[in-house]
Design an enzyme around this catalytic site. Structure first.
Site, PDB file in Angstrom:
ATOM      1  N   ARG A   1      -1.518  -4.346   3.865  1.00  0.00           N
ATOM      2  CA  ARG A   1      -1.188  -3.420   4.948  1.00  0.00           C
ATOM      3  C   ARG A   1       0.178  -3.742   5.563  1.00  0.00           C
ATOM      4  O   ARG A   1       0.888  -2.853   6.015  1.00  0.00           O
ATOM      5  CB  ARG A   1      -2.266  -3.536   6.037  1.00  0.00           C
ATOM      6  CG  ARG A   1      -1.972  -2.729   7.280  1.00  0.00           C
ATOM      7  CD  ARG A   1      -3.126  -2.804   8.282  1.00  0.00           C
ATOM      8  NE  ARG A   1      -2.870  -1.975   9.441  1.00  0.00           N
ATOM      9  CZ  ARG A   1      -2.319  -2.423  10.571  1.00  0.00           C
ATOM     10  NH1 ARG A   1      -1.988  -3.692  10.685  1.00  0.00           N
ATOM     11  NH2 ARG A   1      -2.116  -1.604  11.590  1.00  0.00           N
TER      12      ARG A   1
ATOM     13  N   HIS B   1      -5.416  -3.207   2.127  1.00  0.00           N
ATOM     14  CA  HIS B   1      -5.842  -3.978   3.302  1.00  0.00           C
ATOM     15  C   HIS B   1      -6.564  -5.261   2.888  1.00  0.00           C
ATOM     16  O   HIS B   1      -7.603  -5.625   3.447  1.00  0.00           O
ATOM     17  CB  HIS B   1      -6.721  -3.124   4.217  1.00  0.00           C
ATOM     18  CG  HIS B   1      -5.988  -1.975   4.845  1.00  0.00           C
ATOM     19  ND1 HIS B   1      -5.447  -0.945   4.098  1.00  0.00           N
ATOM     20  CD2 HIS B   1      -5.688  -1.710   6.136  1.00  0.00           C
ATOM     21  CE1 HIS B   1      -4.852  -0.086   4.902  1.00  0.00           C
ATOM     22  NE2 HIS B   1      -4.973  -0.530   6.141  1.00  0.00           N
TER      23      HIS B   1
ATOM     24  N   GLU C   1     -18.639   4.510  -0.505  1.00  0.00           N
ATOM     25  CA  GLU C   1     -17.871   3.832  -1.556  1.00  0.00           C
ATOM     26  C   GLU C   1     -18.674   3.611  -2.830  1.00  0.00           C
ATOM     27  O   GLU C   1     -18.138   3.718  -3.935  1.00  0.00           O
ATOM     28  CB  GLU C   1     -17.341   2.481  -1.041  1.00  0.00           C
ATOM     29  CG  GLU C   1     -16.370   2.591   0.123  1.00  0.00           C
ATOM     30  CD  GLU C   1     -17.047   2.776   1.475  1.00  0.00           C
ATOM     31  OE1 GLU C   1     -18.290   2.685   1.551  1.00  0.00           O
ATOM     32  OE2 GLU C   1     -16.336   3.025   2.468  1.00  0.00           O
TER      33      GLU C   1
ATOM     34  N   ASP D   1      -7.697  -5.538  13.259  1.00  0.00           N
ATOM     35  CA  ASP D   1      -9.078  -5.121  12.970  1.00  0.00           C
ATOM     36  C   ASP D   1     -10.020  -6.314  12.829  1.00  0.00           C
ATOM     37  O   ASP D   1     -11.224  -6.190  13.024  1.00  0.00           O
ATOM     38  CB  ASP D   1      -9.145  -4.265  11.698  1.00  0.00           C
ATOM     39  CG  ASP D   1      -8.817  -2.804  11.976  1.00  0.00           C
ATOM     40  OD1 ASP D   1      -8.610  -2.456  13.157  1.00  0.00           O
ATOM     41  OD2 ASP D   1      -8.750  -2.010  11.014  1.00  0.00           O
TER      42      ASP D   1
ATOM     43  N   ARG E   1       0.845  -1.215   0.000  1.00  0.00           N
ATOM     44  CA  ARG E   1       0.000   0.000   0.000  1.00  0.00           C
ATOM     45  C   ARG E   1       0.872   1.254   0.000  1.00  0.00           C
ATOM     46  O   ARG E   1       0.515   2.268  -0.584  1.00  0.00           O
ATOM     47  CB  ARG E   1      -0.959   0.004   1.195  1.00  0.00           C
ATOM     48  CG  ARG E   1      -0.263   0.050   2.540  1.00  0.00           C
ATOM     49  CD  ARG E   1      -1.242   0.324   3.683  1.00  0.00           C
ATOM     50  NE  ARG E   1      -0.607   0.002   4.960  1.00  0.00           N
ATOM     51  CZ  ARG E   1      -0.902   0.606   6.095  1.00  0.00           C
ATOM     52  NH1 ARG E   1      -1.800   1.558   6.145  1.00  0.00           N
ATOM     53  NH2 ARG E   1      -0.294   0.250   7.212  1.00  0.00           N
TER      54      ARG E   1
ATOM     55  N   PHE F   1     -14.400  -3.060   0.994  1.00  0.00           N
ATOM     56  CA  PHE F   1     -15.443  -2.110   0.582  1.00  0.00           C
ATOM     57  C   PHE F   1     -15.445  -1.915  -0.940  1.00  0.00           C
ATOM     58  O   PHE F   1     -16.434  -1.452  -1.499  1.00  0.00           O
ATOM     59  CB  PHE F   1     -15.258  -0.787   1.320  1.00  0.00           C
ATOM     60  CG  PHE F   1     -15.042  -0.984   2.792  1.00  0.00           C
ATOM     61  CD1 PHE F   1     -15.886  -1.815   3.510  1.00  0.00           C
ATOM     62  CD2 PHE F   1     -13.976  -0.400   3.457  1.00  0.00           C
ATOM     63  CE1 PHE F   1     -15.684  -2.038   4.860  1.00  0.00           C
ATOM     64  CE2 PHE F   1     -13.766  -0.624   4.806  1.00  0.00           C
ATOM     65  CZ  PHE F   1     -14.614  -1.445   5.520  1.00  0.00           C
TER      66      PHE F   1
END
Lengths: 278, 312
Positions: free
Chosen positions: B164, B106, B55, B114, B8, B80
């Site tokens: 990530r 991610h 989104e 998370d 990323r 998303f």
């Protein structure tokens, strides 16, 4: 608007409505109700308002149109055909396997279609994207979109409303066809999305309410939208679903159904009657 | 293997770098600090548009931009993008084949703490079903940078998958990247490990583990999942007679499935899949999760031995 011009547009809208009935009748499927309620809006945009060239559908500086309520292709295609983008006879191939006239708008295969659409809720966002593109590139063309009233139940409509207002997309003019009916019945019974005016106002839009079947009002509103700076405009158009076909008017059941032979004859006769009264 | 860099990070840096050469526009959905598009935002604020936490609108806006000739990069977490906005991507981008680039960060379980709601192990599967979609899953920062440039040069929708977790840099600066061309990292005779993303590093370690057991493993880096490099897969099946796939993604619908589809039709040999085994993720440090979900080199080596044993 000149009286004579107003009359001309009424004749054209009548032709567009005949095209709608022809298309749906030959396809034995399709969406006549919302096409008929939007027919005057299609006619106004494609014959009066938009800066376009049917001989050069991809002309870079043209105004753009996104049909967010994509199921009303009979009305859209009929207006495009009568405007000269493709032969009017082709409307009778609508939804046929070997036809380019897909059930929902296909920008890749249909002259004059600026954006593929059909899945409700996405078209206003796409139109906002085109409007943003014009702003970034300093282009002066305007972006028109047409959405349904039932479609305002989609959450993405309000995401788009937020976005267009946030980025001050005053080159975007959205027409909302408020015919009050959706597949399962009255919009206020199915899932009440009203009031639209104060909702859009709260999202920061310039809101104008007109009759969908009055060219003078449509024209005044679209001109007012052009002079409104810093805000997108929504023109809420009070309409009659199934307009000008007696047995289809205000009937949710004609949202997505095709007439049989007898009904087809009645519909065409109804439209002839309307024409005679113009 | 030099410093570790998350793909990323390389994505954000590449946007800022190529933003000076190509007229790209970047959209994000309130995750610029996480997707690293903020690097581009700082350099070219007039070409960066935050869409807020919306989104579906963002991907449709991207379609509108592309419909008028702009090249938009739309970024958010893989969950998303390929999850929530699958239908916007399918209908407003895929169907009209618009020139939208999707930077999905991610991806996979290495999102870490998370947990399951944000660990997208399904994105390759959903994106793979969209006709005309290109899917790139870079193995390191060098490849991520080159993927961004290749995506800009490619005409049509591209889904790029970034992670990530900081991972080792595998490639030199003169590394050549071509969409749809798998990379033969090492030769071998007994089994081929076809890996993608951060699993390429694990595959290279697994190869060494196997060598100690007398098994000669070839390693292929399959950075492009669609279109899949059929020739390199068929060659692997023919020359080594057994294949193991390795991906930080569900074993359903991703690289493993894509390889099985090619092998079963063209040159049937045993194919065993290493991936997230049809289960949701969970919270924890990314490194631990790779172990917990069986995605580290020893697991790949075990599967490779099993694949060899299945050979006739």
């Amino acid at each position: 608007m000149e009286k004579e011009r107003n009359k001309q547009l009424k004749y054209i809208a009548n032709d567009v409505r005949v095209g709608i009935i022809d298309a749906v009748y030959s396809a034995k499927s399709g969406h006549p109700g919302g096409s008929l309620s939007s027919a005057d809006i299609f006619t106004y945009l494609y014959f009066e308002k938009m800066n376009i060239d049917p001989k050069n559908p991809d002309w870079e500086a043209r105004d753009r149109f996104v049909l967010s309520k994509g199921h009303t292709t009979p009305g859209y295609y009929s207006a495009l055909a009568h405007r000269g983008y493709f032969p009017v006879e082709d409307l009778k191939t609508f939804r046929h396997t070997d036809s380019y006239l897909q059930g929902h708008p296909d920008m890749k295969g249909i002259p004059g279609v600026d954006m593929s659409s059909g899945s409700l809720g996405q078209g206003v966002s796409v139109a906002a994207g085109i409007a943003l593109s014009a702003k970034i590139r300093n282009k002066s063309y305007r972006i028109y979109a047409l959405m349904g009233d039932g479609e305002s139940q989609e959450g993405q409509i309000w995401e788009a409303a937020m976005f267009a207002s946030h980025y001050k997309l005053d080159n975007l003019c959205l027409f909302l066809d408020l015919n009050g009916l959706q597949i399962d019945g009255k919009i206020t019974d199915v899932m009440n999305p009203t009031p639209h005016d104060t909702k859009f106002e709260a999202f920061g839009w310039n809101v104008i309410t007109v009759s969908a079947h009055d060219f003078e009002q449509l024209d005044n509103a679209a001109k007012a939208a052009e002079t409104c700076k810093g805000k997108p405009t929504v023109i809420i158009c009070n309409s009659v679903k199934g307009k000008d076909v007696s047995f289809m008017e205000n009937q949710a059941s004609w949202h997505g159904a095709a007439p049989n032979d007898a009904q087809y004859e009645t519909a065409i006769a109804d439209l002839k009657k309307v024409r005679a009264e113009i | 293997m030099a410093d570790k860099i998350a793909t990323r990070e390389a994505y954000g840096n590449a946007l800022a770098e190529f933003g000076g050469i190509y007229d790209i526009v970047v959209l994000d959905a309130d995750l610029a600090a996480a997707t690293k598009t903020e690097v581009f935002k700082k350099k070219y604020p007039e070409r960066f548009f935050d869409c807020g936490i919306a989104e579906n609108n963002m991907f449709s806006v991207a379609a509108g931009l592309a419909a008028t000739g702009v090249i938009p990069f739309a970024s958010t977490f893989a969950m998303f993008a390929a999850g929530r906005s699958f239908e916007q991507i399918r209908n407003s981008i895929g169907y009209p084949h618009l020139n939208v680039k999707i930077g999905a960060t991610h991806a996979g379980i290495t999102v870490g703490e998370d947990g399951a709601t944000h660990q997208c192990n399904e994105d390759i599967a959903t994106m793979r079903t969209i006709p005309g979609m290109i899917i790139i899953n870079p193995a390191d920062a060098v490849e991520a940078r080159l993927a961004v440039e290749a995506a800009i040069k490619h005409s049509g929708p591209v889904y790029m998958r970034f992670g990530r977790l900081a991972i080792p840099v595998l490639f030199d600066s003169d590394y050549k990247f071509e969409i749809g061309k798998g990379v033969q990292m090492t030769e071998g005779t007994d089994v081929t490990i076809i890996a993608t993303g951060l699993e390429v590093e694990q595959a290279l370690i697994a190869k060494e583990l196997l060598k100690a057991d007398g098994i000669s493993a070839a390693v292929i880096n399959m950075h492009t999942i669609k279109p899949i490099d059929e020739a390199i897969i068929i060659n692997a099946a023919k020359t080594t007679g057994a294949i193991v796939t390795a991906e930080e993604h569900s074993i359903i619908g991703g690289l493993g499935s894509a390889v099985c589809e090619v092998v079963s039709e063209a040159c049937p040999v045993p194919v065993l899949r290493v991936g997230v085994n049809d289960t949701f993720g969970k919270s924890g440090p990314a490194k631990d999760l790779l172990e917990v979900f069986g995605l580290t080199a020893p697991h790949i080596a075990e599967k490779a031995k099993a694949a060899v044993a299945l050979k006739k």
